[in-house]
Every structure is written in C-alpha cells, then in structure tokens.
Design a protein around this motif. Sequence first.
Motif, short mmCIF file in Angstrom:
data_model
loop_
_atom_site.label_atom_id
_atom_site.label_comp_id
_atom_site.label_asym_id
_atom_site.label_seq_id
_atom_site.Cartn_x
_atom_site.Cartn_y
_atom_site.Cartn_z
N PRO A 11 0.84 -1.21 0.00
CA PRO A 11 0.00 0.00 0.00
C PRO A 11 0.87 1.26 0.00
N LEU A 12 1.65 1.42 -1.06
CA LEU A 12 2.63 2.51 -1.12
C LEU A 12 1.98 3.89 -1.04
N HIS A 13 0.87 4.08 -1.72
CA HIS A 13 0.21 5.39 -1.69
C HIS A 13 -0.31 5.70 -0.29
N GLU A 14 -0.87 4.69 0.37
CA GLU A 14 -1.37 4.90 1.73
C GLU A 14 -0.22 5.24 2.67
N LEU A 15 0.88 4.50 2.55
CA LEU A 15 2.06 4.79 3.38
C LEU A 15 2.60 6.19 3.07
N GLY A 16 2.58 6.57 1.80
CA GLY A 16 3.04 7.90 1.42
C GLY A 16 2.16 9.01 1.96
N LEU A 17 0.84 8.79 1.94
CA LEU A 17 -0.07 9.79 2.48
C LEU A 17 0.13 9.95 3.98
N LEU A 18 0.23 8.84 4.68
CA LEU A 18 0.45 8.89 6.12
C LEU A 18 1.78 9.57 6.43
N ARG A 19 2.82 9.18 5.73
CA ARG A 19 4.14 9.78 5.96
C ARG A 19 4.10 11.28 5.72
N GLY A 20 3.49 11.70 4.62
CA GLY A 20 3.40 13.12 4.32
C GLY A 20 2.60 13.88 5.36
N ALA A 21 1.51 13.28 5.84
CA ALA A 21 0.69 13.95 6.86
C ALA A 21 1.48 14.14 8.15
N VAL A 22 2.25 13.14 8.54
CA VAL A 22 3.07 13.26 9.75
C VAL A 22 4.17 14.29 9.55
N GLU A 23 4.77 14.31 8.38
CA GLU A 23 5.88 15.22 8.11
C GLU A 23 5.44 16.64 7.79
N GLY A 24 4.13 16.88 7.71
CA GLY A 24 3.63 18.24 7.54
C GLY A 24 3.29 18.67 6.13
N ARG A 25 3.23 17.73 5.21
CA ARG A 25 2.80 18.03 3.85
C ARG A 25 2.18 16.76 3.28
N ASP A 26 0.88 16.64 3.45
CA ASP A 26 0.18 15.40 3.15
C ASP A 26 0.35 14.91 1.72
N GLN A 63 -2.82 19.97 3.34
CA GLN A 63 -3.98 20.58 2.69
C GLN A 63 -5.28 19.86 2.97
N PHE A 64 -5.23 18.53 3.05
CA PHE A 64 -6.46 17.75 3.11
C PHE A 64 -6.57 16.86 4.34
N TYR A 65 -5.44 16.28 4.76
CA TYR A 65 -5.46 15.32 5.87
C TYR A 65 -4.33 15.63 6.84
N GLU A 66 -4.59 15.30 8.11
CA GLU A 66 -3.56 15.41 9.14
C GLU A 66 -3.45 14.08 9.86
N ALA A 67 -2.29 13.81 10.39
CA ALA A 67 -2.07 12.57 11.12
C ALA A 67 -2.71 12.66 12.49
N THR A 68 -3.25 11.55 12.94
CA THR A 68 -3.77 11.44 14.30
C THR A 68 -2.63 10.97 15.20
N ALA A 69 -2.89 10.89 16.49
CA ALA A 69 -1.89 10.36 17.42
C ALA A 69 -1.49 8.93 17.01
N ALA A 70 -2.48 8.13 16.61
CA ALA A 70 -2.19 6.76 16.18
C ALA A 70 -1.34 6.76 14.91
#
Length: 127
Positions: A11-26, A63-70
């Motif tokens: 799930p590369l895109h999902e991992l990329g979205l999560l990584r970007g959200a945590v790093e501050g640019r989703d 812009q669209f999503y932010e990471a949760t604590a989890a």
Amino acid sequence: MIEEDAVEDLPLHELGLLRGAVEGRDTRYFGSLLALDQHAYPLLRAGLIAPIPAGARRDDECQFYEATAAGREFYAAHLSGLDERAKGRANAWGDHPQLAGAARTLGSLMAAGESAADSTEVPDAIN
C-alpha cells in the motif's frame, strides 16, 4: 529486497499519504491528487489520519489530511527510518526493505478498520 510481484501489493500510496501527513505536507509523496481520497479511505477507517476541517489555520503544509496520534505512532514505529531510497513519489518506494513490515502492520490496521466500519461514507476532503 522485496519480490517484484509483492511490490504491486504494497500500500505505497497509503504509506506515502500517512508519511506526508506526519511530516507536515500530506501530498508530498504524490504526483497526482486524482485518487487521493481513495488512498485516504483505509487510513481514515484505521484512525491514522483525519480530514482537515475547511478553513482551519495550519502551521504546516497539509492541505487535506492530518495525522492522528495513532498515525504519528505508526510513523515512529515503521516509517521514521526511511532513507534516501524512499523519497519522491510513494509508488517508487517498492524496493525499500522497511516497507514490507510497515505494509503488514498497515494491512492489519486497515482490515480491522474495515471490519469495524459502518456504512457511512468517508468525506471527500478534496471537493
């Protein structure tokens, strides 16, 4: 190294979205936003990201999503050590050895999120 046919299942895109959200640019690890909500759906169900409310003031570039604590915990455990092989678009990360474990854990979380989900729609954060 990850088997080539196994790369197709990561799930590369999902991992990329999560990584970007945590790093501050989703959207950092996406070349196109056309399927962003489709990739966000399982992460939302698993509780790893949340939509950013319209009009919310941000101190980052999400812009669209932010990471949760989890989501931040998942990142710290599975994605924080990604090196130069995992920069650029997420769909080019396939040969990174750390991804198989991250994908297995994410798959378990997404499956649990799907089985616990009700029939409500996930909001379309882009539109």
